[in-house]
Motif scaffolding. Structure first.
Motif, PDB file in Angstrom:
ATOM      1  N   SER A   1       2.300  34.376 -19.151  1.00 20.38           N
ATOM      2  CA  SER A   1       1.326  35.508 -18.361  1.00 20.38           C
ATOM      3  C   SER A   1       1.092  36.298 -18.949  1.00 20.38           C
ATOM      4  O   SER A   1       0.054  36.819 -19.235  1.00 20.38           O
ATOM      5  N   GLU A   2       2.018  36.623 -20.220  1.00 18.31           N
ATOM      6  CA  GLU A   2       1.491  37.723 -21.661  1.00 18.31           C
ATOM      7  C   GLU A   2      -0.035  37.179 -22.421  1.00 18.31           C
ATOM      8  O   GLU A   2      -0.550  38.153 -22.343  1.00 18.31           O
ATOM      9  N   THR A   3      -0.399  35.649 -22.160  1.00 16.30           N
ATOM     10  CA  THR A   3      -1.330  36.108 -22.446  1.00 16.30           C
ATOM     11  C   THR A   3      -2.949  35.703 -21.477  1.00 16.30           C
ATOM     12  O   THR A   3      -4.196  36.237 -20.961  1.00 16.30           O
TER      13      THR A   3
ATOM     14  N   ASP B   1       3.148  48.379 -11.045  1.00 14.45           N
ATOM     15  CA  ASP B   1       2.395  47.864 -10.026  1.00 14.45           C
ATOM     16  C   ASP B   1       2.952  46.478  -8.838  1.00 14.45           C
ATOM     17  O   ASP B   1       3.362  45.903  -8.534  1.00 14.45           O
ATOM     18  N   GLY B   2       3.497  45.418 -10.502  1.00 11.30           N
ATOM     19  CA  GLY B   2       3.871  43.809 -10.002  1.00 11.30           C
ATOM     20  C   GLY B   2       4.905  43.805 -11.201  1.00 11.30           C
ATOM     21  O   GLY B   2       4.313  44.097 -12.500  1.00 11.30           O
ATOM     22  N   ILE B   3       5.026  41.874 -11.258  1.00 10.94           N
ATOM     23  CA  ILE B   3       5.793  41.268 -12.056  1.00 10.94           C
ATOM     24  C   ILE B   3       4.805  39.575 -11.737  1.00 10.94           C
ATOM     25  O   ILE B   3       5.026  39.468 -11.415  1.00 10.94           O
ATOM     26  N   THR B   4       4.377  40.127 -13.224  1.00  4.94           N
ATOM     27  CA  THR B   4       3.393  38.512 -13.029  1.00  4.94           C
ATOM     28  C   THR B   4       3.824  37.151 -14.133  1.00  4.94           C
ATOM     29  O   THR B   4       4.818  37.480 -15.409  1.00  4.94           O
TER      30      THR B   4
ATOM     31  N   GLN C   1       7.586  40.635  -1.909  1.00  2.00           N
ATOM     32  CA  GLN C   1       7.100  40.197  -1.537  1.00  2.00           C
ATOM     33  C   GLN C   1       5.778  39.278  -2.957  1.00  2.00           C
ATOM     34  O   GLN C   1       5.601  39.353  -3.889  1.00  2.00           O
ATOM     35  N   LEU C   2       5.685  37.890  -2.640  1.00  2.31           N
ATOM     36  CA  LEU C   2       5.285  37.566  -3.819  1.00  2.31           C
ATOM     37  C   LEU C   2       3.435  36.860  -3.395  1.00  2.31           C
ATOM     38  O   LEU C   2       3.286  36.801  -2.146  1.00  2.31           O
ATOM     39  N   ILE C   3       2.479  37.509  -4.350  1.00  2.00           N
ATOM     40  CA  ILE C   3       1.213  37.155  -4.120  1.00  2.00           C
ATOM     41  C   ILE C   3       0.558  36.187  -5.100  1.00  2.00           C
ATOM     42  O   ILE C   3       0.710  36.273  -6.170  1.00  2.00           O
ATOM     43  N   PRO C   4       0.461  35.114  -4.207  1.00  2.00           N
ATOM     44  CA  PRO C   4       0.162  33.938  -5.292  1.00  2.00           C
ATOM     45  C   PRO C   4      -1.243  33.893  -5.997  1.00  2.00           C
ATOM     46  O   PRO C   4      -2.122  33.349  -6.164  1.00  2.00           O
ATOM     47  N   THR C   5      -1.430  34.940  -6.413  1.00  4.61           N
ATOM     48  CA  THR C   5      -2.071  35.122  -7.961  1.00  4.61           C
ATOM     49  C   THR C   5      -2.381  34.293  -9.051  1.00  4.61           C
ATOM     50  O   THR C   5      -1.739  34.239  -9.922  1.00  4.61           O
ATOM     51  N   GLU C   6      -3.026  33.496  -8.565  1.00  8.85           N
ATOM     52  CA  GLU C   6      -2.840  31.355  -9.196  1.00  8.85           C
ATOM     53  C   GLU C   6      -4.166  31.639 -10.769  1.00  8.85           C
ATOM     54  O   GLU C   6      -5.079  32.035 -10.498  1.00  8.85           O
ATOM     55  N   LEU C   7      -3.249  32.297 -12.018  1.00 12.67           N
ATOM     56  CA  LEU C   7      -4.050  32.489 -13.038  1.00 12.67           C
ATOM     57  C   LEU C   7      -4.173  30.897 -13.574  1.00 12.67           C
ATOM     58  O   LEU C   7      -3.809  30.306 -13.599  1.00 12.67           O
ATOM     59  N   LEU C   8      -6.364  31.567 -14.763  1.00 12.26           N
ATOM     60  CA  LEU C   8      -6.557  30.524 -15.023  1.00 12.26           C
ATOM     61  C   LEU C   8      -6.176  29.651 -16.553  1.00 12.26           C
ATOM     62  O   LEU C   8      -5.324  31.636 -17.195  1.00 12.26           O
ATOM     63  N   ASN C   9      -5.997  28.818 -17.246  1.00 14.87           N
ATOM     64  CA  ASN C   9      -5.639  28.390 -19.201  1.00 14.87           C
ATOM     65  C   ASN C   9      -6.488  28.660 -19.415  1.00 14.87           C
ATOM     66  O   ASN C   9      -7.755  29.105 -18.843  1.00 14.87           O
TER      67      ASN C   9
END
Length: 291
Positions: free
Chosen positions: A169-171, A201-204, A222-230
């Motif tokens: 997530s740091e990247t 505000d949040g943990i990713t 609560q979980l937000i499905p913020t699907e990140l792309l590589n």
């Protein structure tokens, strides 16, 4: 009172014994035999499978502080393999592993397999092999309960987002939301404290880790499905898989075949619903076999 003859007693015992033996034969027949030189045959001869698991990862591998029992998706999967190979889910020895010693334990044959939130990466794949995955965990964002300011990936822009040092997530957060402010801590505990105190505000991070934290703090987040792309444009995900000793093709093929079987017959869904599904209920589906 009617007297029962000794011959009748012996006859009854003989019938019960025959039934027990008959059931035993049927039960043994349900366990597939494997060539003597395979890991599966050696496990069967030993009478138990030895599995490396985590003791501190909620929903996957956690030692219950009250009962002392091991709980979670990884534990249920390990028991399922034990039952498939030996006829009983009880024929298993659990060995505690952590993220730093999993390859060593497999290389030194301290365990037969490792099921411990264990995604492959290039360095690990040089040392051991993987079967699966059995669950895929994309990246999500956890916020305080009732906070609706983050609903999608672009909403991370302008927000103070906590990530752990060295995590994907740091990247991936700057890659997907370049205007997000990163707060980088060494541990998840520090991120959790910062979120509770509203300093971030949040943990990713991967959703499996976030769901575990939610299970330990019911009603707070609560979980937000913020699907990140590589970097290749694909969804960044931890593909939790089964680790096994390098070069053991027979064991690898058995494990992949077992996963395909439980994906198809509904056993995987039962394992999911009784663990991860208690925090994130819904229509979870098994992942594709990639390794």
């Amino acid at each position: 009172m009617k007297l029962i003859k000794r011959s009748q007693i012996f006859a009854s015992v003989a019938i019960v014994t025959a039934l027990v033996l008959g059931l035993g034969d049927c039960y043994a027949a349900a366990v597939k035999a494997y060539p003597a030189d395979t890991a599966m045959a050696k496990i069967q001869k030993r009478g138990k499978i030895i599995v490396g698991v985590k003791y501190d990862f909620p929903l996957f591998g956690l030692k219950n502080p009250v009962t002392g029992d091991l709980e979670g998706m990884d534990i249920e999967l390990a028991r399922g393999i034990a039952e498939d190979l030996t006829g009983s889910a009880k024929n298993i020895e659990f060995v505690e592993v952590n993220s730093g010693n999993r390859e060593v334990f497999l290389q030194q044959h301290k365990v037969d397999i490792v099921i411990a939130t264990y995604p492959p990466n290039p360095a690990r794949e040089k040392a051991v092999d993987f079967a699966g995955p059995y669950i895929m965990s994309p990246i999500g964002t956890m916020v305080n309960k009732g906070d609706n300011t983050i609903k999608k990936v672009s909403d991370l822009n302008g927000k103070n987002i906590c990530v752990t040092k060295g995590s994907g997530s740091e990247t991936y957060v700057p890659l997907n939301a370049p205007k997000a402010k990163l707060t980088v801590f060494g541990t998840m505990t520090q991120c959790m404290e910062a979120l509770e105190e509203k300093r971030v505000d949040g943990i990713t991070t991967t959703q499996s880790l976030l769901l575990g934290q939610m299970s330990q703090n019911p009603g707070k987040f609560q979980l937000i499905p913020t699907e990140l792309l590589n970097k290749t444009g694909k969804v960044a995900s931890d593909n939790d898989s089964i680790g096994l000793p390098k070069g053991d093709k027979a064991l690898h093929d058995y494990l992949d075949a077992y996963l395909k079987k439980i994906f198809a017959n509904g056993e995987w869904k039962k394992m999911y619903d009784s663990t991860n599904g208690t925090v994130s209920p819904g229509a979870a589906t098994p992942p594709p076999i990639l390794y």
